[in-house]
Scaffold this motif. Sequence first.
Motif, mmCIF file in Angstrom:
data_model
loop_
_atom_site.group_PDB
_atom_site.id
_atom_site.type_symbol
_atom_site.label_atom_id
_atom_site.label_comp_id
_atom_site.label_asym_id
_atom_site.label_seq_id
_atom_site.Cartn_x
_atom_site.Cartn_y
_atom_site.Cartn_z
ATOM 1 N N HIS A 246 45.863 71.279 20.687
ATOM 2 C CA HIS A 246 46.368 69.920 20.973
ATOM 3 C C HIS A 246 47.847 69.816 20.591
ATOM 4 O O HIS A 246 48.368 70.634 19.835
ATOM 5 C CB HIS A 246 45.570 68.890 20.182
ATOM 6 C CG HIS A 246 45.711 69.036 18.692
ATOM 7 N ND1 HIS A 246 46.564 68.268 17.937
ATOM 8 C CD2 HIS A 246 45.122 69.893 17.822
ATOM 9 C CE1 HIS A 246 46.486 68.638 16.667
ATOM 10 N NE2 HIS A 246 45.628 69.621 16.561
ATOM 11 N N ASP B 268 50.743 71.934 13.564
ATOM 12 C CA ASP B 268 49.326 71.603 13.745
ATOM 13 C C ASP B 268 49.040 71.397 15.242
ATOM 14 O O ASP B 268 49.623 70.517 15.852
ATOM 15 C CB ASP B 268 49.015 70.319 12.952
ATOM 16 C CG ASP B 268 47.611 69.792 13.206
ATOM 17 O OD1 ASP B 268 47.302 68.689 12.701
ATOM 18 O OD2 ASP B 268 46.817 70.464 13.907
ATOM 19 N N GLU C 5 43.499 65.271 20.037
ATOM 20 C CA GLU C 5 42.545 65.759 19.023
ATOM 21 C C GLU C 5 42.522 64.800 17.830
ATOM 22 O O GLU C 5 41.531 64.663 17.147
ATOM 23 C CB GLU C 5 42.991 67.155 18.595
ATOM 24 C CG GLU C 5 42.035 67.875 17.680
ATOM 25 C CD GLU C 5 42.408 67.707 16.216
ATOM 26 O OE1 GLU C 5 43.434 67.068 15.932
ATOM 27 O OE2 GLU C 5 41.664 68.205 15.365
ATOM 28 N N HIS D 251 45.227 78.501 15.442
ATOM 29 C CA HIS D 251 45.616 77.306 14.681
ATOM 30 C C HIS D 251 46.129 77.716 13.298
ATOM 31 O O HIS D 251 45.725 78.737 12.759
ATOM 32 C CB HIS D 251 44.391 76.389 14.512
ATOM 33 C CG HIS D 251 44.730 74.943 14.315
ATOM 34 N ND1 HIS D 251 45.235 74.451 13.143
ATOM 35 C CD2 HIS D 251 44.666 73.881 15.154
ATOM 36 C CE1 HIS D 251 45.434 73.141 13.264
ATOM 37 N NE2 HIS D 251 45.099 72.765 14.469
HETATM 38 MN MN MN Z 1 44.883 70.467 14.635
#
Ligand code: MN
Length: 428
Positions: A92, A103, A137, A206
Amino acid sequence: HSTSQSHTTVSLLSVDAQSLQKQIDELSTYSDTPAPSVTRVLYTEKDVLARRFIKNLMGLSGLSVREDAVGNIFGRWEGYNPDLSAVATGSHIDAIPYSGKYDGVVGVLGAIEAINVLKRSGFKPKRSLEVILFTSEEPTRFGISCLGSRLMAGIEALANALKTTVDGQNVSFLDAAGSAGYTKHEDDLSSVFLKKESYSGFVELHIEQGPILEEEGISIGIVTAIAAPASIKVEFEGNGGHAGAVLMPNRNDAGLAAAELALAVEKHVLESGSVDTVGTVGILELHPGAINSIPSKSHLEIDTRDIDEERRNIVIEKIHRSAIAIASKREVSLSEFKIVNQDPPALSDKSIIEAMEASSKELNLTHKFMISRAYHDSLFMARVSPMGMIFIPCYKGYSHKPEEYASIQDISNGVKVLALTLAKLSLQ
Ligand code: MN
Ligand code: HGY
Ligand code: MN
Ligand code: MN
């Protein structure tokens, strides 16, 4: 297509680290708060600019781009057996207020770069490869986490709820989606549900959002499970009144009820018997929010998670009982106690774990199995496809704050493991 294809020579995998860093930096400028923080909320003008940036990069990588009714974006590299279910990767780019620039972003820009790495190596995919940008997200705007991937997983209840969902400014989900160029029509929502067997595998890259990999000096985390998240909305209502004139025995202070419940959340989490149980009150609003007016209303939002679903559900039960007990003791009304989501954990697929582990070994990268305490779109993709996640270290495990940081070296390692894993899964 000789078998030599199946041994994508590791030495041919080269990441364009400089361009990737530049892309991360440019993407972070699409933000509603000043650098080094990033705020990018679903369907806002900055979100639309960021989506355009990603779609352009997908195009430059030779991916064919499509978008679904709510803005999940798919970039596809057709394989030589296009009828086989594809292998997907993605993450995302929405960012909660005052957060960081890695992130989610690492798993979208890194996925596009993984495609570039494979193309540069001469790899030809058998199963098509798809990069997915999940429409949102974070729960920031509508209080629903993993909104795009929940819909893709075919959750009818969510499709129904979205017909009447509004944000904090009373803008409906459908109006907001329409303003960003997506559907305004409620009956389009079920078109987002993925057809069965759409993907033979889904892998998400991630940052760890925890300190373990950095502390132990390990390059790659191979995620075996994603913890079970839940969120609760609570409102208390009292009579409020003048902070000077109403004497203490005559008060029913909704603000103190909220404060007491927040401490009860901490107590119930700490008494769970495991360090893996966590609880947070990240939103606590008082109405009218004037120093000299007794809060007549309070609104809290509680996030509680555990790798053990049962243990987490016991905490939710206890929080509910405490909310009722506090309301009656303080003679305020518990005007809302709504469990917004109470999701099971997800397990990574064995064959995908093996592919990620083999890739890490071939790349000579130290790696370890671990669980993800943060949730991800992978939590819902696991319901419709075998799932796996690749973690890279991040500075002191910081995340959801501007100090979030991952080195381009660690990001490049993650991109190579992702590229090699996608290659393996594509040839299966
Ligand atoms: Mn995330
Ligand atoms: O909150 C989470 O776990 C995710 O990073 N949004
Ligand atoms: Mn996040
Ligand atoms: Mn006055």
